[in-house]
Design a protein around this motif. Structure first.
Motif, PDB file in Angstrom:
ATOM      1  N   GLU A 157       0.793  -1.210   0.000  1.00  0.00           N
ATOM      2  CA  GLU A 157       0.000   0.000   0.000  1.00  0.00           C
ATOM      3  C   GLU A 157       0.835   1.273   0.000  1.00  0.00           C
ATOM      4  O   GLU A 157       0.308   2.355  -0.252  1.00  0.00           O
ATOM      5  CB  GLU A 157      -0.932   0.000   1.211  1.00  0.00           C
ATOM      6  CG  GLU A 157      -0.203  -0.046   2.541  1.00  0.00           C
ATOM      7  CD  GLU A 157      -1.178  -0.153   3.705  1.00  0.00           C
ATOM      8  OE1 GLU A 157      -2.378  -0.336   3.435  1.00  0.00           O
ATOM      9  OE2 GLU A 157      -0.744  -0.063   4.855  1.00  0.00           O
ATOM     10  N   SER A 182      -5.605   5.182  -6.322  1.00  0.00           N
ATOM     11  CA  SER A 182      -6.709   5.295  -5.368  1.00  0.00           C
ATOM     12  C   SER A 182      -7.127   6.743  -5.178  1.00  0.00           C
ATOM     13  O   SER A 182      -8.319   7.058  -5.109  1.00  0.00           O
ATOM     14  CB  SER A 182      -6.302   4.688  -4.022  1.00  0.00           C
ATOM     15  OG  SER A 182      -5.966   3.323  -4.158  1.00  0.00           O
ATOM     16  N   LEU A 212     -13.104   1.371  -2.469  1.00  0.00           N
ATOM     17  CA  LEU A 212     -11.815   1.923  -2.038  1.00  0.00           C
ATOM     18  C   LEU A 212     -11.552   1.639  -0.554  1.00  0.00           C
ATOM     19  O   LEU A 212     -10.455   1.230  -0.171  1.00  0.00           O
ATOM     20  CB  LEU A 212     -11.788   3.431  -2.288  1.00  0.00           C
ATOM     21  CG  LEU A 212     -11.562   3.880  -3.734  1.00  0.00           C
ATOM     22  CD1 LEU A 212     -11.816   5.378  -3.868  1.00  0.00           C
ATOM     23  CD2 LEU A 212     -10.150   3.542  -4.187  1.00  0.00           C
ATOM     24  N   TRP A 245      -8.523  -0.721   1.107  1.00  0.00           N
ATOM     25  CA  TRP A 245      -7.541  -0.146   2.011  1.00  0.00           C
ATOM     26  C   TRP A 245      -7.677  -0.632   3.443  1.00  0.00           C
ATOM     27  O   TRP A 245      -6.677  -0.923   4.109  1.00  0.00           O
ATOM     28  CB  TRP A 245      -7.636   1.382   1.975  1.00  0.00           C
ATOM     29  CG  TRP A 245      -6.932   1.986   0.808  1.00  0.00           C
ATOM     30  CD1 TRP A 245      -7.479   2.345  -0.383  1.00  0.00           C
ATOM     31  CD2 TRP A 245      -5.536   2.277   0.706  1.00  0.00           C
ATOM     32  NE1 TRP A 245      -6.524   2.843  -1.223  1.00  0.00           N
ATOM     33  CE2 TRP A 245      -5.313   2.819  -0.575  1.00  0.00           C
ATOM     34  CE3 TRP A 245      -4.459   2.129   1.573  1.00  0.00           C
ATOM     35  CZ2 TRP A 245      -4.054   3.205  -1.011  1.00  0.00           C
ATOM     36  CZ3 TRP A 245      -3.203   2.533   1.145  1.00  0.00           C
ATOM     37  CH2 TRP A 245      -3.010   3.061  -0.134  1.00  0.00           C
ATOM     38  N   LEU A 258     -10.927  -0.714 -10.211  1.00  0.00           N
ATOM     39  CA  LEU A 258     -11.180   0.695  -9.934  1.00  0.00           C
ATOM     40  C   LEU A 258     -11.294   1.501 -11.227  1.00  0.00           C
ATOM     41  O   LEU A 258     -12.191   2.333 -11.382  1.00  0.00           O
ATOM     42  CB  LEU A 258     -10.067   1.273  -9.056  1.00  0.00           C
ATOM     43  CG  LEU A 258     -10.043   0.836  -7.589  1.00  0.00           C
ATOM     44  CD1 LEU A 258      -8.845   1.447  -6.879  1.00  0.00           C
ATOM     45  CD2 LEU A 258     -11.334   1.221  -6.893  1.00  0.00           C
TER      46      LEU A 258
END
Length: 209
Positions: A44, A53, A101, A105, A166
């Protein structure tokens, strides 16, 4: 009306450029983490994942904001059904992308669902509040459903091409936003034609002996 169209076109241009820019980055990130050999969550801190993102979230905010502004400007000229559909569309893609999203995460179905529903419901309320409480209710219910679906998708898709997902959802959102804007513009043109026809008939009746 032309100025509103110019502003909306600029917003959509920004959204389209954002999607076009982050598409290759998403493919590159997916190639690096292909075959499930490494969890995306563990990466990440990768700049590519963070930027994609962020662009996706920014795209969602710009698209929702542009549609809400357009809906508020047209609230007195559109039907109740149109307002309900627009509120539902805004809440749907906002809750879906926001929940996805957050699911990617946070990797927590509970928190992602709660926050995704909150985002979707808030967008639905803001969209429908300018027209009627029925539109608000439609937006709220759509936000609840989309927030739950987005959170589940985000948690489940982590090991299987989350970034491409996404980008795909952003493209679908752009299509939905364009379709909704065309629906609002068509409603406005129909209302204006009806008003002109009514004025013409009234004037004709006044001068008829």
């Amino acid at each position: 009306m032309k100025w509103d169209q110019i502003k909306f076109s600029l917003c959509m241009l920004i959204v389209a450029i954002s999607i076009w820019v982050m598409g290759p980055s998403a493919l590159a990130e997916e190639h690096e983490h292909s075959h499930g050999s490494e969890s995306v969550v563990s990466a990440e801190i990768a700049p590519g994942f963070i930027s994609i993102s962020a662009v996706s979230a920014l795209t969602m905010i710009i698209a929702a904001g542009a549609l809400i502004i357009q809906l508020r400007a047209s609230s007195s000229r559109i039907s109740k059904m149109t307002a309900m559909m627009v509120s539902m569309a805004i809440a749907m893609f906002t809750g879906l992308i926001g929940g996805t999203l957050l699911g990617i995460w946070l990797q927590s179905l509970f928190y992602a669902t709660v926050l995704g529903i909150t985002i979707g419901v808030a967008a639905g309320v803001l969209a429908g509040l300018s027209h009627s409480w029925l539109a608000v209710l439609d937006g709220m219910l759509s936000g609840v459903m989309s927030g739950m679906m987005g959170a589940m998708l985000g948690v489940m898709i982590t090991q299987e091409h989350p970034l491409i997902m996404l980008v795909f959802m952003d493209v679908i959102m752009l299509v939905v936003v364009g379709s909704v804007y065309q629906a609002l513009a068509s409603e406005h043109r129909t209302e204006r034609q009806n008003q002109q026809l009514h004025i013409a008939e009234s004037s004709k009746a006044e001068f008829t002996p």
